[in-house]
Design an enzyme around this catalytic site. Structure first.
Site: not given
Length: 481
Positions: A386, A174, A248, A284
């Protein structure tokens, strides 16, 4: 412009259940890059049904056959590396230097998976003192849903697809709407490689359809890369259904600059440049909290500011561009809101800031100045949340113990590093920081080393034998004498 009007479901190009499409537009100038079908829940149901039919024959197929098909895929993928890199740059604004480097490294990574699969202990026999045998075998985990982000789409896809396929699992990929087009190219390559019907599906979908995929009773494992917020949602849905899950997720990684670092501040700043600002800061693993020894704090801030101010920002397709645009408008506005928030919290902008660029070439794109915040405390939101853009904060410390405590004072634990004259001492510091990956003086991580996070940075590991083992179930067969 690229236009796709079919979905790749169960290894076959298929008319979608609806006429809904995604428009993929360049974050550089908002020009239309192409269109791709928007998968619906009905499309997901068809893909899962095909995968369920393929599970038994694919899982029982000889390893040599799976190796052959993945090897063929790798050859075809390598040939199209430049084309794919250019397309991803147009889709998500990643600079051409970054997409080119990434795409040309992927064939080597896939080759490493092939070598690992040949060496992996798929089955072994244990024998007790009485001569009784127990066969321990690695069985496919089942139908895998691989859900990936837009920031480095083929890396995120192949780190799931390749080990899952080698382990005998059908996979549904996806893709993110922002990078729906390069996902369709990936589907073309899988078709050309000749995988059996049902083994691979590729499609892009919105969040509601993604949740349908995650919750589908025909899916056995979800492998997800993306935000921590989305990861929490997926973990909750998977937990209710006792599905296997690998996550993750995000990061707020710390780089510690010790007082004894023998490199001059400019060299340290150069090392931090790619660790923080590569791929427009939309990584990330980005090192976005820099802890500098107080006696060197001013010179480290100055060097980082000079480095950030010197980065070429502009059209991501140009070879000299280091930082391109943010992927889309809402994320662009989110990054700008953090730049304003940092000032409100009392931090000082040493480089960059929220002011728009004067260059008319950048006026229609989602461009943010690479920004360095100084005079930051570790409890400020700009130091804890973040941001996912070209922004770093610099925080002083007085002792190594304080630096380690501050580095660990985070919800995240994905990456990090230390700069020191004594590399072995740097390793000792690494052992004290709770993070999945840690770099001493910018040293690279081995490609077969496990990758993943502590705390809110994820569950499970990717790459190497650890990553391959994520896609098997271990079965013990007590066989007697």
């Amino acid at each position: 412009m690229r236009t796709y009007d079919q979905l790749f479901l169960g290894g076959r190009w298929t008319e979608p259940a609806t006429t809904d499409t995604f428009e993929v537009r360049s974050p550089h100038d908002r020009a239309l890059v192409g269109t791709a079908p928007k998968a619906s829940t009905a499309d997901v149901d068809r893909a899962v049904a095909a995968a369920r039919r393929a599970l038994e024959p694919w899982g029982r197929s000889p390893l040599a056959e799976r190796l052959r098909l993945v090897e063929r895929f790798n050859e075809l993928h390598a040939v199209r590396a430049d084309e794919i890199a250019e397309l991803i740059t147009a889709e998500n604004g990643s600079p051409s230097w970054f997409t080119g480097w990434t795409q040309h490294n992927l064939p080597e990574r896939t080759a490493a998976w092939l070598k690992l699969a040949r060496e992996f202990s798929w089955e072994e026999t244990l024998t007790d003192e009485a001569g009784n045998r127990t066969i321990v075998r690695a069985a496919p985990v089942g139908v895998v849903a691989a859900v990936i982000p837009w920031n480095s789409p083929h890396s995120a896809a192949l780190v799931k697809l390749i080990p899952a396929l080698l382990a005998g699992n059908p996979v549904l990929l996806k893709a993110a709407p922002e990078t729906a087009l390069d996902a369709m190219v990936l589907a073309e390559i899988f078709e050309q490689a000749g995988f059996p019907e049902g083994v691979v599906s590729v499609f892009a979908a919105d969040r509601d359809v993604s949740e349908h995929l995650v919750c589908h009773p025909g899916v056995d494992k979800i492998s997800f890369t993306g935000s921590t917020a989305a990861g929490r949602r997926i973990a909750s849905l998977a937990g209710e259904r006792l599905k296997r899950v690998g996550l993750e997720l995000g990061g707020k990684s710390a780089a510690i600059v010790l007082a004894d670092a023998d490199a001059d501040p400019e060299t340290v700043a150069e090392g931090i440049r790619s660790a923080t600002f590569a791929n427009n800061g939309e990584m990330c693993v980005a090192h976005t909290r820099i802890f500098a020894a107080r006696e060197r704090y001013a010179e480290v801030v100055a060097a980082l500011a000079e480095m950030a101010d010197g980065l070429v920002v502009g059209d991501p397709a140009k070879p000299d561009t280091f930082v391109g645009p943010i992927v889309r408008q809402d994320q662009y506005e989110r990054v700008l809101s953090y730049l304003r928030l940092g000032v409100e919290e009392g931090a000082r902008i040493a480089a960059g800031g929220a002011e728009p660029f004067a260059d008319p070439e950048l006026a229609h794109g989602f461009y943010v100045r690479p920004t360095v915040f100084a005079d930051v405390a570790n409890d400020m939101r700009i130091a804890r949340e973040e941001i996912f853009g070209p922004v770093l904060v610099v925080i002083p410390f007085d002792t190594e113990e304080e630096a380690i405590r501050l580095a660990n004072d985070s919800d995240y634990g994905l990456s990090g590093g230390v700069w020191t004259a004594d590399a072995e001492h740097g390793v000792e510091i690494a052992r004290s920081v709770r993070t999945g990956t840690f770099h001493v003086n910018g040293a690279p991580r081995h490609g077969n080393a496990p990758f993943g996070g502590f705390k809110a940075s994820g569950v499970g590991r990717e790459y190497g034998s650890h990553g391959l083992a994520e896609f098997v179930e271990w079965q013990a067969i007590a066989a007697g004498r």
